[in-house]
Motif scaffolding. Sequence first.
Motif, PDB file in Angstrom:
ATOM      1  N   ARG A 129      -7.954  -1.561  -5.818  1.00 57.27           N
ATOM      2  CA  ARG A 129      -7.120  -2.347  -4.909  1.00 57.27           C
ATOM      3  C   ARG A 129      -5.988  -3.009  -5.705  1.00 57.27           C
ATOM      4  O   ARG A 129      -6.203  -3.456  -6.841  1.00 57.27           O
ATOM      5  CB  ARG A 129      -7.965  -3.421  -4.217  1.00 57.27           C
ATOM      6  N   THR A 130      -4.806  -3.058  -5.099  1.00 55.00           N
ATOM      7  CA  THR A 130      -3.667  -3.629  -5.831  1.00 55.00           C
ATOM      8  C   THR A 130      -3.889  -5.102  -6.177  1.00 55.00           C
ATOM      9  O   THR A 130      -3.347  -5.605  -7.155  1.00 55.00           O
ATOM     10  CB  THR A 130      -2.365  -3.489  -5.015  1.00 55.00           C
ATOM     11  N   THR A 131      -4.731  -5.774  -5.378  1.00 58.55           N
ATOM     12  CA  THR A 131      -5.022  -7.186  -5.682  1.00 58.55           C
ATOM     13  C   THR A 131      -5.875  -7.326  -6.948  1.00 58.55           C
ATOM     14  O   THR A 131      -5.959  -8.405  -7.523  1.00 58.55           O
ATOM     15  CB  THR A 131      -5.738  -7.845  -4.497  1.00 58.55           C
TER      16      THR A 131
ATOM     17  N   LEU B 173       4.793  -2.990  -5.582  1.00 62.95           N
ATOM     18  CA  LEU B 173       3.775  -2.933  -4.526  1.00 62.95           C
ATOM     19  C   LEU B 173       3.332  -4.336  -4.112  1.00 62.95           C
ATOM     20  O   LEU B 173       3.126  -4.628  -2.932  1.00 62.95           O
ATOM     21  CB  LEU B 173       2.553  -2.138  -5.022  1.00 62.95           C
ATOM     22  N   LYS B 174       3.165  -5.203  -5.101  1.00 67.64           N
ATOM     23  CA  LYS B 174       2.723  -6.564  -4.795  1.00 67.64           C
ATOM     24  C   LYS B 174       3.783  -7.309  -3.971  1.00 67.64           C
ATOM     25  O   LYS B 174       3.456  -8.082  -3.071  1.00 67.64           O
ATOM     26  CB  LYS B 174       2.414  -7.322  -6.100  1.00 67.64           C
TER      27      LYS B 174
ATOM     28  N   ARG C 266       3.267   1.582   6.531  1.00 70.04           N
ATOM     29  CA  ARG C 266       2.332   0.828   5.691  1.00 70.04           C
ATOM     30  C   ARG C 266       2.430   1.246   4.230  1.00 70.04           C
ATOM     31  O   ARG C 266       2.751   2.378   3.933  1.00 70.04           O
ATOM     32  CB  ARG C 266       0.903   1.052   6.179  1.00 70.04           C
TER      33      ARG C 266
ATOM     34  N   PRO D 118       0.344   1.361   0.434  1.00 68.58           N
ATOM     35  CA  PRO D 118      -1.066   1.446   0.018  1.00 68.58           C
ATOM     36  C   PRO D 118      -1.613   0.115  -0.497  1.00 68.58           C
ATOM     37  O   PRO D 118      -0.935  -0.579  -1.253  1.00 68.58           O
ATOM     38  CB  PRO D 118      -1.037   2.502  -1.085  1.00 68.58           C
ATOM     39  N   LYS D 119      -2.828  -0.192  -0.058  1.00 66.81           N
ATOM     40  CA  LYS D 119      -3.488  -1.389  -0.587  1.00 66.81           C
ATOM     41  C   LYS D 119      -4.349  -1.041  -1.791  1.00 66.81           C
ATOM     42  O   LYS D 119      -4.751  -1.919  -2.546  1.00 66.81           O
ATOM     43  CB  LYS D 119      -4.345  -2.030   0.514  1.00 66.81           C
ATOM     44  N   SER D 120      -4.640   0.261  -1.919  1.00 65.45           N
ATOM     45  CA  SER D 120      -5.379   0.747  -3.088  1.00 65.45           C
ATOM     46  C   SER D 120      -4.610   1.927  -3.654  1.00 65.45           C
ATOM     47  O   SER D 120      -4.054   2.728  -2.901  1.00 65.45           O
ATOM     48  CB  SER D 120      -6.783   1.203  -2.702  1.00 65.45           C
TER      49      SER D 120
ATOM     50  N   LYS E  42      -9.806   4.663  -8.084  1.00 70.03           N
ATOM     51  CA  LYS E  42      -8.988   3.963  -7.104  1.00 70.03           C
ATOM     52  C   LYS E  42      -9.278   2.463  -7.176  1.00 70.03           C
ATOM     53  O   LYS E  42     -10.441   2.048  -7.187  1.00 70.03           O
ATOM     54  CB  LYS E  42      -9.274   4.496  -5.695  1.00 70.03           C
TER      55      LYS E  42
ATOM     56  N   ALA F  86       3.808  -6.197  -0.416  1.00 74.83           N
ATOM     57  CA  ALA F  86       2.709  -6.817   0.336  1.00 74.83           C
ATOM     58  C   ALA F  86       2.974  -8.295   0.603  1.00 74.83           C
ATOM     59  O   ALA F  86       2.551  -8.843   1.628  1.00 74.83           O
ATOM     60  CB  ALA F  86       1.403  -6.665  -0.447  1.00 74.83           C
ATOM     61  N   ARG F  87       3.718  -8.946  -0.300  1.00 75.21           N
ATOM     62  CA  ARG F  87       3.981 -10.394  -0.139  1.00 75.21           C
ATOM     63  C   ARG F  87       5.368 -10.721  -0.680  1.00 75.21           C
ATOM     64  O   ARG F  87       5.525 -11.128  -1.834  1.00 75.21           O
ATOM     65  CB  ARG F  87       2.907 -11.202  -0.878  1.00 75.21           C
TER      66      ARG F  87
END
Length: 459
Positions: free
Chosen positions: A19-21, A92-93, A117, A119-121, A17, A96-97
């Motif tokens: 994080r998308t960042t 996904l990115k 929401r 997923p952030k991960s 897993k 988020a933004r």
Amino acid sequence: MKTKSVKPNYESWPRKKVRTTELFLDPENIRLQIEVKSSQAALINDLFLNENAMQILESMAINGFFPDEVPVVIKEGKKYTVIDGNRRVAALKVLARPAIVPTKEINVKKLIKGAGRFPKSIAVILAPDRESVRHFLASKHTQNTRRPWRPLRQAYFYKAELKRGKTVQELRTEYPGVDIDKFLKLINFHKIAKSITYDNEQTAKKVHNERSFPASTMERLYEDKNVRNFLGFEFTKDGDVKIRIAKLEFEKGFKRIIQDVVDKVVDSRALNNEKNRSEYLSTLPKSCIPKQSKGARIISSKDFEEKIPPNIKRRKKLAPKDIVFTLKAPGVRRMLIELQSIDFHKFPNAAHDLLRSFLECALKAYFLQRGVTITPPRRGKFVSLDDVLKEFKKEMDKIRKRELSQVTQRIISNNTMTSYSAQFLNATNHNPSVFAVDKDVEMAWDSMESLFRYILNPK
């Protein structure tokens, strides 16, 4: 001289897993047509501008992030570079933004409202290096291994949902990105087609064959206002057929059109535009033209009852009675008796789930009786369905039973959610959103019957 290809050992690629960042799009992605040194924002914008990443974002906003769409990444320094799944990660990115893609920002913000929401991960598969992943990319993107569902099969998915007790409105709410009304029209139209008595058995068979029924041609016809006027019907807001002329008058025109379509007297090419369709209607003999003046009470698809062609006997039970059972396994014997008794049309999920358990337990009993010990691949783990299938395949290869080897291989490796595949058997057992219908169960048993006959009666 031929060289033997080396297949990557995908099973050794770990899943983790991230994080998308921490995920970075691949500047060498073959989809992109911009400089390799471009920024991540530029890569994302290019995917939205030229590769319709917005389509994936819309799906995510409506359906969430599909758990089977796991990106493949490699570790480069401290970064995870996405080798496969760049559009998904880009979407996904942006979720988020949204400001990353200025041209889509307003639309993305609208989609996000009320979507919950994201997923952030996410889970990713970590490939060893860029070179090792080339075989995977070529196999996945240059060969068409996924077979899409045909239109009528798609429609019958939602028919099964209705049979499970859901309402039309619940389907619209649960599947907001799906044109439910389109599928309802097809379901109801096909139901009426199956209620007609045709001039010969071959035509009847073609109408009842859900795999080959020319649904697209039918759609082209009934979406034409002239055809609807000719047959004297309209669709209701819930996709049902509302017939305003006498039933017999409707049926004589309807029957002729269906016969011409399934017998390929006309096809989608010949009915390509409104003019073609009007010309076709004008060629129909007078005896097939419904009299609009013969009105009656308004009827719908509920007033038609599906018929079974005379030579197609509906089979109710899954396992035949002539199977020889000599395994010393009372539990497996009881399962077989239940498979020989259960009406899989009424209880398709119970039958399919039992079939999966029966396959695993029967294979284990088969090896136990023959004194073969199967060791799970990892210490402390149980022997799984996959383990016994692979062991059986190995044995069939060794004794050169090609037919059974191929049957087993299909169960193991088919990854298109076909009913007999281990993937689909496991999904109906474990995934609350996956279910089977009677056709799935029937096909699963028929595909595996030769295997069962062999292992239930070991020599």
